[in-house]
Motif scaffolding. Structure first.
Motif, PDB file in Angstrom:
ATOM      1  N   GLN A 161      15.696  69.513  71.483  1.00 29.36           N
ATOM      2  CA  GLN A 161      14.260  69.494  71.732  1.00 29.36           C
ATOM      3  C   GLN A 161      13.916  70.052  73.117  1.00 29.36           C
ATOM      4  OE1 GLN A 161      13.755  65.284  71.070  1.00 29.36           O
ATOM      5  NE2 GLN A 161      12.947  65.585  68.994  1.00 29.36           N
ATOM      6  N   ARG A 199      14.435  73.931  73.280  1.00 34.31           N
ATOM      7  CA  ARG A 199      13.388  74.643  72.537  1.00 34.31           C
ATOM      8  C   ARG A 199      12.033  74.565  73.243  1.00 34.31           C
ATOM      9  NH1 ARG A 199      14.522  73.262  66.102  1.00 34.31           N
ATOM     10  NH2 ARG A 199      16.388  74.574  65.900  1.00 34.31           N
ATOM     11  N   LYS A 200      11.774  73.482  73.908  1.00 32.29           N
ATOM     12  CA  LYS A 200      10.459  73.310  74.549  1.00 32.29           C
ATOM     13  C   LYS A 200      10.405  73.968  75.921  1.00 32.29           C
ATOM     14  CE  LYS A 200       6.958  69.838  75.723  1.00 32.29           C
ATOM     15  NZ  LYS A 200       5.916  70.451  74.872  1.00 32.29           N
ATOM     16  N   PHE A 201      11.492  73.818  76.714  1.00 33.60           N
ATOM     17  CA  PHE A 201      11.441  74.261  78.108  1.00 33.60           C
ATOM     18  C   PHE A 201      12.303  75.495  78.396  1.00 33.60           C
ATOM     19  CE2 PHE A 201      11.014  69.528  78.203  1.00 33.60           C
ATOM     20  CZ  PHE A 201       9.663  69.484  78.515  1.00 33.60           C
ATOM     21  N   TYR A 205       6.192  68.785  84.141  1.00 31.14           N
ATOM     22  CA  TYR A 205       7.295  68.110  83.456  1.00 31.14           C
ATOM     23  C   TYR A 205       8.512  68.110  84.373  1.00 31.14           C
ATOM     24  CZ  TYR A 205       4.975  68.612  78.841  1.00 31.14           C
ATOM     25  OH  TYR A 205       4.123  68.552  77.774  1.00 31.14           O
ATOM     26  N   ARG A 238       8.870  72.281  83.644  1.00 28.41           N
ATOM     27  CA  ARG A 238       7.759  73.201  83.427  1.00 28.41           C
ATOM     28  C   ARG A 238       6.597  72.801  84.338  1.00 28.41           C
ATOM     29  NH1 ARG A 238       5.472  73.653  77.509  1.00 28.41           N
ATOM     30  NH2 ARG A 238       7.379  74.906  77.239  1.00 28.41           N
TER      31      ARG A 238
END
Length: 553
Positions: free
Chosen positions: A182, A185-187, A237, A249
């Protein structure tokens, strides 16, 4: 990702969490006694139902009541099947312009289509349930490439709110638990820590990592300058425990992306009070204890404790219906109850029912069930609702106003801005360029709040009509056109149904011209008929006409 010092953000995060910790004991009880599946507190991890305690909640009435409230509020305030808001402009006179009316109607249809295509209605249901249980709710609306928007409702314990000097929520801190897949994929793999990279490379997607997220007003922005660092709200983040100058991020938002309604706010409190969950908490505690005692008493009736001789073992005692227990001839070789019990189960059951009724009343269950039946029966109007449940509508009034201000208005504004930036909205007419738009709510509950105003207009119209036969001039006192506009606005009538003042003026002018032309034609016809009669009249005889003309002898 490396950047500016993270300490100010961490201080803000810790401050918001410390404020929430004061409220956490109450939130934890609300979760345990009202809805165990809501709330995310210390020691719980995502996707782990083992952390949910179902042993306390023996009677499901509180949970069902909270779900009824959430379903009723969604159907009564934001029904997917009915229009629940209409757009307007700050200058009501401009709303009469045909181009403005059609533009507002078109934008409304686009926004309704976006809400229907996205998960907005699922999200708002969860918002209502969180609000009913914890008196506070929070959800975020993000941009989405496929559905324009995508919402996510948080649950109590995973977020912490902050307010500005005006008392409005303007910041939020969140604690997330994410696995390596996760996070990558997000950061992006280049922004995560070495621990996350190693877990990702060895396909370890079971290990969870703590991520902190902070959204707050950007007091460092330079107005007019582009870039995410100069947006009105910044989003940061970082991984918990990572190096102090590293981030997952750094981003920003053009408007606050979070909606955070509260049931009632007292003084400078950040979180809501006096909501259904809080009012029903004491009754729910007593209800669970009453249910436990009732079940224990009933168990003793159907399966009482017994006493037996020492010569009888558990293997020789048959507890089944019709079972036979064999023992010798020795005296007192009997099995009998340890003590006689005759509980008044009817009284206990009555107490349980009383507590269930009080919990349902706290969650407005009867009102929302009636709203649901009203939606299925169009013969009942909002006026009938307010007449049937006037006292409950009065109690809900301030709550609805707060919901409009803190949840639905921001959600519509956020969606409108996202759609506008994506080029999905038409260009506004010149008359309203740069003008602030306003939202008017026309749902069943909103109409019920306005039903008193509609009734007043109708009563006035009936009174004027009753006087008109005696005093015809009294009709001049009543502006029928304005009454239609007012009732149409309160009822949320589509703008295409009610004609604008300009259209009405044109229709009436045409009607007057037609009536004048017809009157002129009738006058000309009468004159021609008179001329014909005169031409055919006998003037030779002695009659009234010859006398009138001076020809009489």
């Amino acid at each position: 990702m490396q950047g500016m010092d993270r300490k100010p953000f961490e201080r803000t995060f810790d401050s918001l969490k410390a404020e929430f910790d004061k409220w956490k004991p109450t939130f934890l009880e609300l979760s345990q006694y009202i809805d165990p599946e809501r709330g995310f507190f210390d020691g719980q991890t995502p996707n782990n139902p083992k952390g949910i305690d179902y042993k306390i909640l023996l009677d499901s009435t509180p949970t069902k009541a909270a779900q009824t409230l959430a379903a009723g509020m969604r159907g009564g305030l934001t029904s997917p099947a009915l229009p629940w808001f209409k757009l307007g402009v700050s200058d009501p006179d401009l709303s009469e312009f045909e181009a403005v009316r059609m533009y507002l109607d078109r934008v409304q249809q686009i926004l309704f289509a976006i809400f229907a295509k996205s998960n907005f209605y699922d999200m708002i249901y969860s918002v209502y349930e969180e609000l009913g249980v914890f008196n506070t709710a929070a959800a975020i609306i993000e941009e989405d490439m496929k559905t324009v928007i995508r919402g996510r409702c948080f649950t109590a314990g995973e977020y912490f709110l902050g307010t500005g000097p005006d008392g409005r929520v303007n910041s939020i801190a969140r604690m997330l638990s994410m696995n390596a897949l996760q996070m990558v994929r997000k950061f992006g793999e280049e922004n995560v820590s070495n621990d996350v990279k190693q877990a990702y490379k060895r396909n370890d997607f079971e290990t969870s990592f703590k991520v902190n997220h902070l959204i707050e007003e950007n007091d460092d922005r330079i107005p007019g300058r582009k870039g995410f660092l100069n947006m009105p709200y910044r989003s940061v983040y970082w991984q918990s425990g990572s190096t102090a100058d590293t981030y997952l991020r750094i981003g920003g938002y053009e408007e606050f992306p979070v909606i955070a309604p509260r049931w009632n706010v007292i003084a400078n409190d950040i979180y809501g009070k006096n909501g259904p969950g809080r009012l029903a908490l004491g009754d729910s505690k007593e209800l669970q204890e009453a249910e436990r005692q009732y079940m224990e008493a009933w168990d003793k009736v159907v399966n009482p404790p017994v006493q037996k001789p020492p010569t009888l073992t558990s293997n020789t005692v048959n507890h089944l219906p019709g079972g036979v227990t064999v023992y010798g001839d020795t005296e007192n070789q009997t099995i009998k109850p340890l003590y006689q019990i005759n509980p008044q189960l009817e009284v206990a059951q009555m107490r349980v029912q009383e507590l269930e009724g009080r919990i349902k009343e706290a969650f407005f269950t009867d009102l929302f069930l009636m709203l649901q039946s009203t939606a299925d029966d169009p013969r009942k109007t909002a006026t009938e609702i307010i007449e049937l449940k006037q006292e409950k509508m009065q109690i809900l009034g301030p709550v609805l106003e707060r919901l409009f201000t803190e949840a639905l208005n921001p959600a519509i504004e956020r969606t409108f801005n996202i759609a506008n930036r994506a080029g999905l909205l038409p260009e506004p007419p010149d008359e309203i360029q740069g003008m602030e738009m306003k939202v008017e709510f026309i749902s069943i509950l909103a109409q019920a709040q306005k039903a008193a105003g509609i009734t007043t207009i109708q009563q006035t119209a009936t009174y004027v009509a009753s006087l008109a036969p005696i005093f015809p001039e009294i009709v001049d006192k009543f502006d029928a056109d304005e009454s239609v506009d007012q009732i149409a606005n309160m009822n949320g009538t589509p703008p295409k149904v009610v004609r604008s003042d300009d259209d009405v003026a044109k229709i009436r002018q045409q009607r007057q011209q037609q009536q004048a032309a017809m009157a002129q034609m009738e006058t000309m016809g009468a004159a021609a008929q008179s001329a014909k009669v005169l031409s055919e009249t006998d003037l030779g005889n002695d009659n009234a006409l010859t006398a009138l003309l001076g020809g009489g002898g």
